[in-house]
Design an enzyme around this catalytic site. Sequence first.
Site, PDB file in Angstrom:
ATOM      1  N   CYS A 199       0.844  -1.199   0.000  1.00 15.40           N
ATOM      2  CA  CYS A 199       0.000   0.000   0.000  1.00 15.40           C
ATOM      3  C   CYS A 199       0.877   1.247   0.000  1.00 15.40           C
ATOM      4  CB  CYS A 199      -0.920   0.002   1.224  1.00 15.40           C
ATOM      5  SG  CYS A 199      -2.069   1.408   1.233  1.00 15.40           S
TER       6      CYS A 199
ATOM      7  N   ASP B   8       0.428   3.745   1.744  1.00 14.30           N
ATOM      8  CA  ASP B   8       0.396   4.322   3.095  1.00 14.30           C
ATOM      9  C   ASP B   8       1.806   4.597   3.626  1.00 14.30           C
ATOM     10  OD1 ASP B   8       0.210   4.401   6.083  1.00 14.30           O
ATOM     11  OD2 ASP B   8      -1.908   4.006   5.673  1.00 14.30           O
TER      12      ASP B   8
ATOM     13  N   ARG C 293       2.955   4.756   6.440  1.00 13.94           N
ATOM     14  CA  ARG C 293       3.382   3.999   7.633  1.00 13.94           C
ATOM     15  C   ARG C 293       3.866   2.595   7.307  1.00 13.94           C
ATOM     16  NH1 ARG C 293      -2.333   4.695  10.373  1.00 13.94           N
ATOM     17  NH2 ARG C 293      -2.814   4.209   8.193  1.00 13.94           N
TER      18      ARG C 293
ATOM     19  N   HIS D 115      -2.165  -3.999   5.030  1.00 11.39           N
ATOM     20  CA  HIS D 115      -1.973  -3.539   6.414  1.00 11.39           C
ATOM     21  C   HIS D 115      -3.313  -3.222   7.059  1.00 11.39           C
ATOM     22  CE1 HIS D 115      -2.609   0.904   5.847  1.00 11.39           C
ATOM     23  NE2 HIS D 115      -2.403   0.548   4.593  1.00 11.39           N
TER      24      HIS D 115
HETATM   25 CO    CO Z   1      -3.404   1.241   2.967  1.00 11.46          CO
END
Ligand code: CO
Length: 211
Positions: free
Chosen positions: A42, A44, A46, A98
């Site tokens: 992803c 993302d 994080r 995630h």
């Molecule tokens: Co994501």
Amino acid sequence: MTAIEELLRNNVKWRNEKERVQPGFFSALAKQQRPRFLWIGCSDSRVPANEIVDLPPGEVFVHRNIANLVVHSDLNCLSVLDYALNTLEISEVIVCGHYGCGGIAAGLRDDPSQSLVEHWVRHVRDISKFYREELDSQPCEVTRARRLCEINVAVQVVHLRQNPIMADITRRREVRVHGLIYDVADGLLHNLTHTVEGLRARDPSCRIGGK
Ligand code: CO
């Protein structure tokens, strides 16, 4: 100091430390890349691929998009897959989802947004409809979203295994596809073998394809 100046300063610091610990690190990498893993994860912030598995530059070939999707007609993902398998000769492919994924949460919402990203999220929405019964059996919204994060990874693993590029290469050599999920709340990765196999056991169309 501007944000970019800060990045450039960090880069010099990082580079010098790397060379101090391992002299010649960058000149060796410059000659060729020989990554062992293809990572599809992803976007993302994080979930940085190399960092969470503690691997240095040169080890992971990376493709990232919202909700770590392997869309059959996504030329970006397909190009990465083709290059990874046929040129870099990678044998370990990872789809990493995630918990707490915004793309997955958006795909579960009943009121689709009018933004461009909804076009992409629609792939997740389709999965959530297909597995509605299992998702509805979850005790609350949080576990429903977590379960969809897992199911989504398993579906993308199946997409990869059934991909024509993958089918072609696996006639000549073994390529393993793994489904992992990362928990942003505790920093731990988990293997989703059970979820992937569960999907294959339930849905005959998921059984076609390699390992
Ligand atoms: Co994501």
